[in-house]
Write a protein that holds these residues in place. Sequence first.
Motif, PDB file in Angstrom:
ATOM      1  N   TYR A  16       3.913   5.179   4.151  1.00 39.98           N
ATOM      2  CA  TYR A  16       4.415   5.677   2.867  1.00 39.98           C
ATOM      3  C   TYR A  16       5.343   6.874   3.063  1.00 39.98           C
ATOM      4  O   TYR A  16       6.202   7.154   2.214  1.00 39.98           O
TER       5      TYR A  16
ATOM      6  N   ALA B 238       0.828  -1.206   0.000  1.00 36.72           N
ATOM      7  CA  ALA B 238       0.000   0.000   0.000  1.00 36.72           C
ATOM      8  C   ALA B 238       0.861   1.255   0.000  1.00 36.72           C
ATOM      9  O   ALA B 238       0.561   2.239  -0.691  1.00 36.72           O
TER      10      ALA B 238
ATOM     11  N   THR C 215       0.751  -0.939 -11.582  1.00 40.47           N
ATOM     12  CA  THR C 215       1.179   0.467 -11.530  1.00 40.47           C
ATOM     13  C   THR C 215       2.169   0.796 -12.653  1.00 40.47           C
ATOM     14  O   THR C 215       2.835   1.814 -12.610  1.00 40.47           O
TER      15      THR C 215
ATOM     16  N   THR D 225      -4.911   2.017  -4.016  1.00 43.41           N
ATOM     17  CA  THR D 225      -3.846   1.841  -3.030  1.00 43.41           C
ATOM     18  C   THR D 225      -4.184   0.723  -2.045  1.00 43.41           C
ATOM     19  O   THR D 225      -3.347  -0.132  -1.751  1.00 43.41           O
TER      20      THR D 225
ATOM     21  N   SER E 146      -2.906  -2.479   5.273  1.00 44.51           N
ATOM     22  CA  SER E 146      -2.932  -1.690   4.042  1.00 44.51           C
ATOM     23  C   SER E 146      -3.283  -0.239   4.337  1.00 44.51           C
ATOM     24  O   SER E 146      -2.677   0.687   3.791  1.00 44.51           O
TER      25      SER E 146
ATOM     26  N   ASN F 171       1.348   7.519  -6.617  1.00 47.82           N
ATOM     27  CA  ASN F 171       0.164   8.352  -6.891  1.00 47.82           C
ATOM     28  C   ASN F 171      -1.048   7.546  -7.339  1.00 47.82           C
ATOM     29  O   ASN F 171      -1.834   8.001  -8.178  1.00 47.82           O
ATOM     30  N   VAL F 172      -1.206   6.358  -6.790  1.00 48.97           N
ATOM     31  CA  VAL F 172      -2.386   5.543  -7.074  1.00 48.97           C
ATOM     32  C   VAL F 172      -3.546   6.061  -6.229  1.00 48.97           C
ATOM     33  O   VAL F 172      -3.350   6.416  -5.063  1.00 48.97           O
TER      34      VAL F 172
ATOM     35  N   ALA G  54      -0.846   2.931   3.747  1.00 47.08           N
ATOM     36  CA  ALA G  54      -1.250   4.026   2.863  1.00 47.08           C
ATOM     37  C   ALA G  54      -1.244   5.377   3.574  1.00 47.08           C
ATOM     38  O   ALA G  54      -0.890   6.401   2.975  1.00 47.08           O
TER      39      ALA G  54
ATOM     40  N   THR H 236       3.870   1.563  -1.199  1.00 49.05           N
ATOM     41  CA  THR H 236       4.472   1.673  -2.531  1.00 49.05           C
ATOM     42  C   THR H 236       3.479   2.242  -3.525  1.00 49.05           C
ATOM     43  O   THR H 236       3.808   3.128  -4.324  1.00 49.05           O
ATOM     44  N   ALA H 237       2.236   1.744  -3.481  1.00 48.97           N
ATOM     45  CA  ALA H 237       1.213   2.226  -4.403  1.00 48.97           C
ATOM     46  C   ALA H 237       0.926   3.708  -4.195  1.00 48.97           C
ATOM     47  O   ALA H 237       0.807   4.478  -5.156  1.00 48.97           O
ATOM     48  N   ARG H 238       0.825   4.136  -2.934  1.00 46.02           N
ATOM     49  CA  ARG H 238       0.557   5.562  -2.690  1.00 46.02           C
ATOM     50  C   ARG H 238       1.721   6.423  -3.163  1.00 46.02           C
ATOM     51  O   ARG H 238       1.516   7.530  -3.677  1.00 46.02           O
ATOM     52  N   SER H 239       2.948   5.929  -2.994  1.00 47.98           N
ATOM     53  CA  SER H 239       4.110   6.698  -3.453  1.00 47.98           C
ATOM     54  C   SER H 239       4.113   6.860  -4.972  1.00 47.98           C
ATOM     55  O   SER H 239       4.774   7.748  -5.499  1.00 47.98           O
TER      56      SER H 239
END
Length: 212
Positions: free
Chosen positions: A85, A25, A142, A38, A77, A32-33, A81, A27-30
């Motif tokens: 992050y 989570a 991503t 995320t 998660s 910009n998801v 997020a 990684t996804a937020r970093s």
Amino acid sequence: MVETLPTLPLWVDVTAMSTTAMYGAATARSRNVPVAGTLFAGILGGTAGGIVRDLLLGLQPVAITGAYYFPWILLASVFGAFFFYKLISQKVPYLVLKGVAIGLLISIGCQKALIHEVPFISIILCGVLTATVGGMAIDALTQHRAAVFSQAHWFATALIIGSLVFYGLTIGMNFYIATAGATLTAAVLYVTSVLRNWPSPTWPKEDNNMSA
């Protein structure tokens, strides 16, 4: 011969998946998801490797059938997020979490394969797949190249050696010692390779000149 092994401890399995979910989570937020994506990335990162492992072993995926997995993975998660992050920019804490996560995942992957008495090479494969499938799924969604297929320092090496260490330590030692040894080995190899910029092993240069 490997001694009779106990059932994989539930709390270890949940902790490993939750740690990876937090990392996924974050990684996804970093990258910009959006919010829903995320959280989905965290859930996928935490469960995908275990699901693939269980299916290969002919088992019902515990992440789906177990009552305790999804709530903790979802909570991890959310934490990843909203809070973790922020540590991505702080290289060492982020790398250490990733190293610990892959160490725990290869341990539970190898342990479950050992319990079901599959061949040696399949045990190592289960360890590696448990630790990589979730990350590969997040990278694909991503639009990033998966770490194991890119110049990711000693990521793949850490996975394989960590799995071998776990297998070796189960001969005459208990699960917790084997897990600690494998996690420490994988984390130290991965983190050190990144900090010292050790490149992933590559094919000889002359092969790179071959036409596609």
